[in-house]
Design a protein around this motif. Sequence first.
Motif, PDB file in Angstrom:
ATOM      1  N   GLU A 133      49.293  31.059  49.372  1.00  0.00           N
ATOM      2  CA  GLU A 133      48.099  30.278  50.995  1.00  0.00           C
ATOM      3  C   GLU A 133      49.169  30.768  51.517  1.00  0.00           C
ATOM      4  O   GLU A 133      50.571  30.701  51.771  1.00  0.00           O
ATOM      5  CB  GLU A 133      47.646  29.115  50.750  1.00  0.00           C
ATOM      6  CG  GLU A 133      48.266  27.706  50.538  1.00  0.00           C
ATOM      7  CD  GLU A 133      48.468  26.825  50.769  1.00  0.00           C
ATOM      8  OE1 GLU A 133      47.130  26.414  51.205  1.00  0.00           O
ATOM      9  OE2 GLU A 133      49.070  25.874  50.691  1.00  0.00           O
ATOM     10  N   LEU A 134      48.328  31.715  52.529  1.00  0.00           N
ATOM     11  CA  LEU A 134      49.937  32.119  53.706  1.00  0.00           C
ATOM     12  C   LEU A 134      49.137  30.675  54.376  1.00  0.00           C
ATOM     13  O   LEU A 134      48.180  30.889  55.615  1.00  0.00           O
ATOM     14  CB  LEU A 134      48.755  33.357  54.045  1.00  0.00           C
ATOM     15  CG  LEU A 134      49.493  33.841  55.697  1.00  0.00           C
ATOM     16  CD1 LEU A 134      50.675  34.256  55.352  1.00  0.00           C
ATOM     17  CD2 LEU A 134      48.865  35.007  56.791  1.00  0.00           C
ATOM     18  N   GLN A 135      50.521  29.589  55.404  1.00  0.00           N
ATOM     19  CA  GLN A 135      49.904  28.806  55.809  1.00  0.00           C
ATOM     20  C   GLN A 135      50.285  29.364  57.483  1.00  0.00           C
ATOM     21  O   GLN A 135      49.153  28.341  57.938  1.00  0.00           O
ATOM     22  CB  GLN A 135      51.464  28.120  55.561  1.00  0.00           C
ATOM     23  CG  GLN A 135      51.035  27.375  53.913  1.00  0.00           C
ATOM     24  CD  GLN A 135      52.395  25.997  53.855  1.00  0.00           C
ATOM     25  OE1 GLN A 135      52.969  26.282  53.807  1.00  0.00           O
ATOM     26  NE2 GLN A 135      51.351  25.297  52.908  1.00  0.00           N
ATOM     27  N   SER A 136      51.041  29.927  57.742  1.00  0.00           N
ATOM     28  CA  SER A 136      51.098  30.007  59.060  1.00  0.00           C
ATOM     29  C   SER A 136      51.897  31.091  59.529  1.00  0.00           C
ATOM     30  O   SER A 136      52.245  31.958  58.924  1.00  0.00           O
ATOM     31  CB  SER A 136      52.164  29.143  59.776  1.00  0.00           C
ATOM     32  OG  SER A 136      53.685  29.557  59.101  1.00  0.00           O
ATOM     33  N   LEU A 137      51.246  32.292  60.862  1.00  0.00           N
ATOM     34  CA  LEU A 137      51.419  33.439  60.802  1.00  0.00           C
ATOM     35  C   LEU A 137      51.670  33.066  62.427  1.00  0.00           C
ATOM     36  O   LEU A 137      50.925  32.300  63.018  1.00  0.00           O
ATOM     37  CB  LEU A 137      50.067  33.870  61.069  1.00  0.00           C
ATOM     38  CG  LEU A 137      50.643  35.757  61.872  1.00  0.00           C
ATOM     39  CD1 LEU A 137      51.540  36.630  60.644  1.00  0.00           C
ATOM     40  CD2 LEU A 137      49.566  36.885  61.106  1.00  0.00           C
ATOM     41  N   TYR A 138      52.553  33.675  62.935  1.00  0.00           N
ATOM     42  CA  TYR A 138      53.049  33.626  64.649  1.00  0.00           C
ATOM     43  C   TYR A 138      53.865  35.028  65.258  1.00  0.00           C
ATOM     44  O   TYR A 138      54.207  36.125  64.201  1.00  0.00           O
ATOM     45  CB  TYR A 138      54.510  32.761  64.940  1.00  0.00           C
ATOM     46  CG  TYR A 138      54.844  32.666  66.233  1.00  0.00           C
ATOM     47  CD1 TYR A 138      53.593  31.030  66.999  1.00  0.00           C
ATOM     48  CD2 TYR A 138      56.206  33.275  66.439  1.00  0.00           C
ATOM     49  CE1 TYR A 138      54.935  31.308  68.315  1.00  0.00           C
ATOM     50  CE2 TYR A 138      56.351  32.741  67.772  1.00  0.00           C
ATOM     51  CZ  TYR A 138      55.397  32.294  68.859  1.00  0.00           C
ATOM     52  OH  TYR A 138      56.683  32.290  70.175  1.00  0.00           O
ATOM     53  N   LEU A 139      52.875  35.178  66.591  1.00  0.00           N
ATOM     54  CA  LEU A 139      53.003  36.467  67.084  1.00  0.00           C
ATOM     55  C   LEU A 139      53.764  36.760  68.393  1.00  0.00           C
ATOM     56  O   LEU A 139      52.261  35.992  68.915  1.00  0.00           O
ATOM     57  CB  LEU A 139      52.985  37.964  66.367  1.00  0.00           C
ATOM     58  CG  LEU A 139      52.765  39.703  67.457  1.00  0.00           C
ATOM     59  CD1 LEU A 139      53.108  39.874  66.972  1.00  0.00           C
ATOM     60  CD2 LEU A 139      51.027  39.872  66.997  1.00  0.00           C
ATOM     61  N   ARG A 186      56.662  34.702  78.017  1.00  0.00           N
ATOM     62  CA  ARG A 186      56.502  34.702  76.700  1.00  0.00           C
ATOM     63  C   ARG A 186      54.765  34.716  76.262  1.00  0.00           C
ATOM     64  O   ARG A 186      54.631  34.088  76.810  1.00  0.00           O
ATOM     65  CB  ARG A 186      56.869  34.496  75.502  1.00  0.00           C
ATOM     66  CG  ARG A 186      57.269  34.466  73.922  1.00  0.00           C
ATOM     67  CD  ARG A 186      57.662  33.488  73.215  1.00  0.00           C
ATOM     68  NE  ARG A 186      59.186  34.268  73.384  1.00  0.00           N
ATOM     69  CZ  ARG A 186      59.639  33.447  72.065  1.00  0.00           C
ATOM     70  NH1 ARG A 186      59.073  32.483  71.499  1.00  0.00           N
ATOM     71  NH2 ARG A 186      60.975  34.570  72.266  1.00  0.00           N
ATOM     72  N   LEU A 187      54.187  35.652  75.820  1.00  0.00           N
ATOM     73  CA  LEU A 187      53.136  35.165  75.253  1.00  0.00           C
ATOM     74  C   LEU A 187      53.241  35.548  74.017  1.00  0.00           C
ATOM     75  O   LEU A 187      53.292  36.145  73.237  1.00  0.00           O
ATOM     76  CB  LEU A 187      51.552  37.263  75.413  1.00  0.00           C
ATOM     77  CG  LEU A 187      50.661  37.041  75.151  1.00  0.00           C
ATOM     78  CD1 LEU A 187      49.617  35.768  75.640  1.00  0.00           C
ATOM     79  CD2 LEU A 187      49.849  38.365  75.640  1.00  0.00           C
ATOM     80  N   ALA A 188      52.023  34.264  73.283  1.00  0.00           N
ATOM     81  CA  ALA A 188      51.633  34.212  72.098  1.00  0.00           C
ATOM     82  C   ALA A 188      51.274  33.482  71.160  1.00  0.00           C
ATOM     83  O   ALA A 188      50.144  33.587  71.741  1.00  0.00           O
ATOM     84  CB  ALA A 188      53.326  32.973  71.765  1.00  0.00           C
ATOM     85  N   ALA A 189      51.060  34.044  69.759  1.00  0.00           N
ATOM     86  CA  ALA A 189      49.151  33.205  69.011  1.00  0.00           C
ATOM     87  C   ALA A 189      50.047  33.074  67.814  1.00  0.00           C
ATOM     88  O   ALA A 189      50.389  33.647  66.866  1.00  0.00           O
ATOM     89  CB  ALA A 189      48.445  34.908  69.230  1.00  0.00           C
ATOM     90  N   THR A 190      48.838  31.946  67.354  1.00  0.00           N
ATOM     91  CA  THR A 190      49.348  30.946  66.075  1.00  0.00           C
ATOM     92  C   THR A 190      48.426  30.618  64.884  1.00  0.00           C
ATOM     93  O   THR A 190      47.283  30.139  65.611  1.00  0.00           O
ATOM     94  CB  THR A 190      50.075  29.848  66.799  1.00  0.00           C
ATOM     95  OG1 THR A 190      52.002  29.746  67.322  1.00  0.00           O
ATOM     96  CG2 THR A 190      50.391  29.373  65.295  1.00  0.00           C
ATOM     97  N   ALA A 191      48.641  31.430  64.150  1.00  0.00           N
ATOM     98  CA  ALA A 191      47.358  31.179  63.013  1.00  0.00           C
ATOM     99  C   ALA A 191      47.992  30.570  61.965  1.00  0.00           C
ATOM    100  O   ALA A 191      49.337  30.163  61.395  1.00  0.00           O
ATOM    101  CB  ALA A 191      46.364  32.086  62.795  1.00  0.00           C
ATOM    102  N   ASN A 192      46.544  29.437  61.322  1.00  0.00           N
ATOM    103  CA  ASN A 192      47.237  28.822  60.353  1.00  0.00           C
ATOM    104  C   ASN A 192      46.194  28.596  59.253  1.00  0.00           C
ATOM    105  O   ASN A 192      44.852  28.821  59.039  1.00  0.00           O
ATOM    106  CB  ASN A 192      47.701  27.385  60.606  1.00  0.00           C
ATOM    107  CG  ASN A 192      46.157  26.762  61.165  1.00  0.00           C
ATOM    108  OD1 ASN A 192      45.567  27.002  61.717  1.00  0.00           O
ATOM    109  ND2 ASN A 192      45.957  25.563  60.194  1.00  0.00           N
ATOM    110  N   ASP A 193      46.244  28.472  58.319  1.00  0.00           N
ATOM    111  CA  ASP A 193      46.133  29.017  56.572  1.00  0.00           C
ATOM    112  C   ASP A 193      45.283  29.838  56.981  1.00  0.00           C
ATOM    113  O   ASP A 193      43.521  29.879  56.967  1.00  0.00           O
ATOM    114  CB  ASP A 193      45.010  27.428  56.789  1.00  0.00           C
ATOM    115  CG  ASP A 193      44.300  27.461  55.644  1.00  0.00           C
ATOM    116  OD1 ASP A 193      43.905  27.661  54.539  1.00  0.00           O
ATOM    117  OD2 ASP A 193      44.517  26.012  54.923  1.00  0.00           O
ATOM    118  N   ILE A 194      45.153  30.950  56.965  1.00  0.00           N
ATOM    119  CA  ILE A 194      45.181  32.647  56.748  1.00  0.00           C
ATOM    120  C   ILE A 194      44.597  32.728  55.651  1.00  0.00           C
ATOM    121  O   ILE A 194      42.698  33.494  55.816  1.00  0.00           O
ATOM    122  CB  ILE A 194      46.172  33.375  57.360  1.00  0.00           C
ATOM    123  CG1 ILE A 194      46.547  32.847  58.928  1.00  0.00           C
ATOM    124  CG2 ILE A 194      45.309  35.157  58.039  1.00  0.00           C
ATOM    125  CD1 ILE A 194      47.267  33.712  59.212  1.00  0.00           C
TER     126      ILE A 194
END
Length: 484
Positions: A424-430, A448-456
Amino acid sequence: MRKDHALSENVFNPLYEASLSSFDRVFQRHAIGFARIYKENSGPYGDVTRSRTAGAFFSGNYAFQNKYLLDASVRVDGSSAFGADRRYAPFGSLGIGWNIHKESFFRGANVISQLRLKGSIATLGSISFPAYQSRSIYLYDTQHWYSTGIGATILGYGNSNLEWQKTRTTDVGMDIGLFKDRIVISPRYYYKLTKGLITDINLAPSTGFSTYKDNLGDMSNKGYELYLVAQVFHASDWNINLTGNLAHNVNKIVRISDALKAFNSNIDNFQTNKDNNAFSTPLTRYVEGKSLNTIYAVKSLGIDPENGKEILVKKDGTLTYIWDVKDVQDVGNTTPKAEGFFGSTVSYKRFMLSFSFHYRFGGQAFNQTLIDRVENADPRFNVDSRVLEQRWKQPGDHTFFKNITDLTDTYVSSRFIQKDNLIELQSLYLSYDFKPNAIRRLGLQNLRLAATANDIFRASTIQAERGIYYPFARSLTFSLLGSF
């Protein structure tokens, strides 16, 4: 806060020298729960819990030419949380290391930049519960006053023989650095033996208490771990790092107490009592030589195509259609062959991307969803589509589920044990960092502009309905961070 005050019936000399009577008098003078005037039909309340620890230790370390390393410590600790006869326990640790890359014969190596051997042995103690749970405690009852004073009841069932939970750990490993430490690999092997494992022991209701603390026995854990940190690529605008680990652990019950032996003898009755709703769930059994993660159920050969009944295997190897708790045995284990994570951080100019995967494989799991929401579901009501489409209906049907007209309860069996492989892809940060020149007019130093996603992403060999026992949600978060 609790409405009453808990007071221990024992004292812990010399750690706790106050007598029961003197502490009682001091508490009654100052505790808010004994106020004489307060609002009608109400009352103040408070609690005090006292515990004491004492100990002495010695520690030292030595290094010779930064090649040979030694660390050692010895200590004795005592705690009022344990029984009157087992309050003090000795502990110690010893660690050694050898920096082989510092040796003269190793100089000039181009590929291996670091090579360190290390090992340790240590004994540690644990106090993982409140002090009042292991001792006979009196609880003041402010609702009942007598001619001699306020009433009190016993809050907990004391165990004067409760002793420290001790874990002896032996650990060996090494650190290998390659290409000026651009790649670092750290393998490790360990063995842990926990003696006097503390747990709750069930009591008969006639005693007035449901559980008490006791040392259930000894348990061992052994396994290996492998860590990797690598700088895969580095240039003026690019930087790519990779991290990951792989771990495997096996536990085994070495010895169990008499209390757990009695628990094992009663667990069969507990599972067959339908009032407990445990007949369709694997229950934990404590068996010497077995893993704590062992799955116990009756062996199954699947559904008979002729009549839609489940074919069960008795302990003597014979076949039957009748489920019997005496045929429950070791049919699986939830321990994976290996599990861990891997991820990467990629940066390009002012952009940065990082992600982390989790994986496990080689273990087993009991799919409770299949037995609760399909096999034991009543097809006369709103049910899962598999209840109507995948159950046995006529002779010759090869199905996973039993006869659709059979409304009797299905008991726990190995038919619902499945391979547990997961990634599983638990987290993604850009993120993106704005140029300082572009934000200076706004009075900002950084933006800083950021986006975080979880459980993708998730791929598993078990199709389980998520969110039944705990909240499940995918989230996407945007953020703007600035400093002045």
